[in-house]
Design a protein around this motif. Structure first.
Motif, short mmCIF file in Angstrom:
data_model
loop_
_atom_site.label_atom_id
_atom_site.label_comp_id
_atom_site.label_asym_id
_atom_site.label_seq_id
_atom_site.Cartn_x
_atom_site.Cartn_y
_atom_site.Cartn_z
N LEU A 20 21.69 -2.93 -30.00
CA LEU A 20 21.31 -1.45 -29.43
C LEU A 20 21.23 -0.54 -30.04
N LEU A 147 31.35 0.92 -27.79
CA LEU A 147 30.42 -0.09 -27.00
C LEU A 147 30.92 -1.22 -26.99
N ALA A 149 31.89 -4.30 -24.00
CA ALA A 149 31.60 -5.36 -22.90
C ALA A 149 32.56 -6.46 -22.23
N LEU A 202 30.56 3.16 -24.05
CA LEU A 202 29.46 2.55 -23.16
C LEU A 202 29.63 1.39 -23.49
N ASP A 203 29.99 0.70 -21.74
CA ASP A 203 30.69 -0.59 -21.28
C ASP A 203 29.34 -1.39 -20.61
N THR A 204 28.43 -2.09 -21.59
CA THR A 204 27.45 -2.79 -20.84
C THR A 204 27.71 -3.73 -20.21
N LEU A 207 25.00 -4.32 -17.37
CA LEU A 207 23.65 -3.97 -17.74
C LEU A 207 22.71 -5.03 -18.03
N GLU A 211 18.86 -1.67 -19.87
CA GLU A 211 19.56 -0.26 -19.24
C GLU A 211 20.59 -0.07 -19.78
N SER A 212 21.37 -1.00 -20.91
CA SER A 212 21.60 -0.50 -22.26
C SER A 212 21.82 0.62 -23.25
N GLU A 213 20.29 -0.06 -23.14
CA GLU A 213 19.34 1.17 -24.64
C GLU A 213 19.72 2.46 -24.05
N LEU A 216 22.54 4.39 -24.06
CA LEU A 216 22.69 4.43 -25.13
C LEU A 216 21.92 5.67 -25.96
#
Length: 226
Positions: A20, A147, A149, A202-204, A207, A211-213, A216
């Motif tokens: 990312l 970041l 998950a 930011l919890d991915t 995602l 969506e994560s990009e 961010l």
């Protein structure tokens, strides 16, 4: 002269920081700095040298003989060199991960690499990812992101990555290794993994990559507007 901006991205192993951060840096025109690759380069040397990665004194004794360099190819991708040899692919082998985690726990290793990382941030607008970027390496970074998950989601992603590289490992083994890495990273004495007080989380887990990009990039742009 345009303002030099630093973006610090921290988080646990396998959260997608490198992928990312690299994508976001490309979109923003910043230099991407993968600090995990730098520690992997040290770990790779220790592995090849047959040195116990948990032995701080033995690891520290190897450092004066090392020349670790980051170079950027025509494609903009970061490549790692160890004493003049391109080790970009070699440092991604599964066995190097444990060595990287072990050597990164030693203060001598972190001190050895600290100035190298800070110098890059002084010279370029960077997105730098790692475990202690926002807390230790670049505490004054304009943007800090934590970041993360779930361990299960990170294990699933890692399994897919290993399969694509032709070095498959069972899911349960990968999950256990990630949990152990999380414990090691959060409990080490030198610069443990922790969220900076002023970092945006930011919890991915739920995602996909796109969506994560976008999430961010949204965080970075909002922070820089203030």
């Amino acid at each position: 002269m345009s303002e030099i901006i630093s973006v610090a991205i921290d988080g646990p192993s396998g959260a997608g920081k490198s992928t990312l951060a690299r994508a976001a840096a490309g979109r923003l025109g910043y230099v991407y700095v993968d600090t995990g690759a730098i520690y992997r380069t040290i770990g790779y040397h220790i592995l090849k040298a047959g040195v116990d990665p948990k032995n701080g004194a033995a690891v520290a004794a190897e450092l004066p003989e090392l020349r670790v360099e980051m170079r950027y190819g025509a494609d903009g991708l970061q490549r790692m060199y160890l004493n003049g040899e391109d080790v970009t692919d070699a440092i991604r082998l599964p066995e190097v991960s444990r060595y990287a985690s072990d050597v990164s726990a030693h203060p001598a290793v972190r001190d050895y690499l600290l100035e190298m990382q800070r110098q890059l941030a002084r010279e370029h607008s960077v997105i730098m990812d790692g475990r202690d970027i926002g807390t230790v390496v670049l505490p004054e970074a304009a943007v800090k992101v934590f970041l993360t998950a779930s361990a299960e989601a990170r294990a699933q992603r890692r399994v897919r990555e290993l399969e694509q590289r032709g070095t498959p490992q069972p899911y349960e083994q990968v999950l256990e290794e990630i949990r152990q890495r999380d414990y090691n990273d959060t409990h080490r004495a030198a610069a443990p993994l922790r969220q900076a007080e002023d970092a945006v989380v930011l919890d991915t887990t739920e995602l996909n990559f796109q969506e994560s990009e976008e999430a961010l990039l949204c965080i970075i742009r909002k922070k820089l507007e203030k």
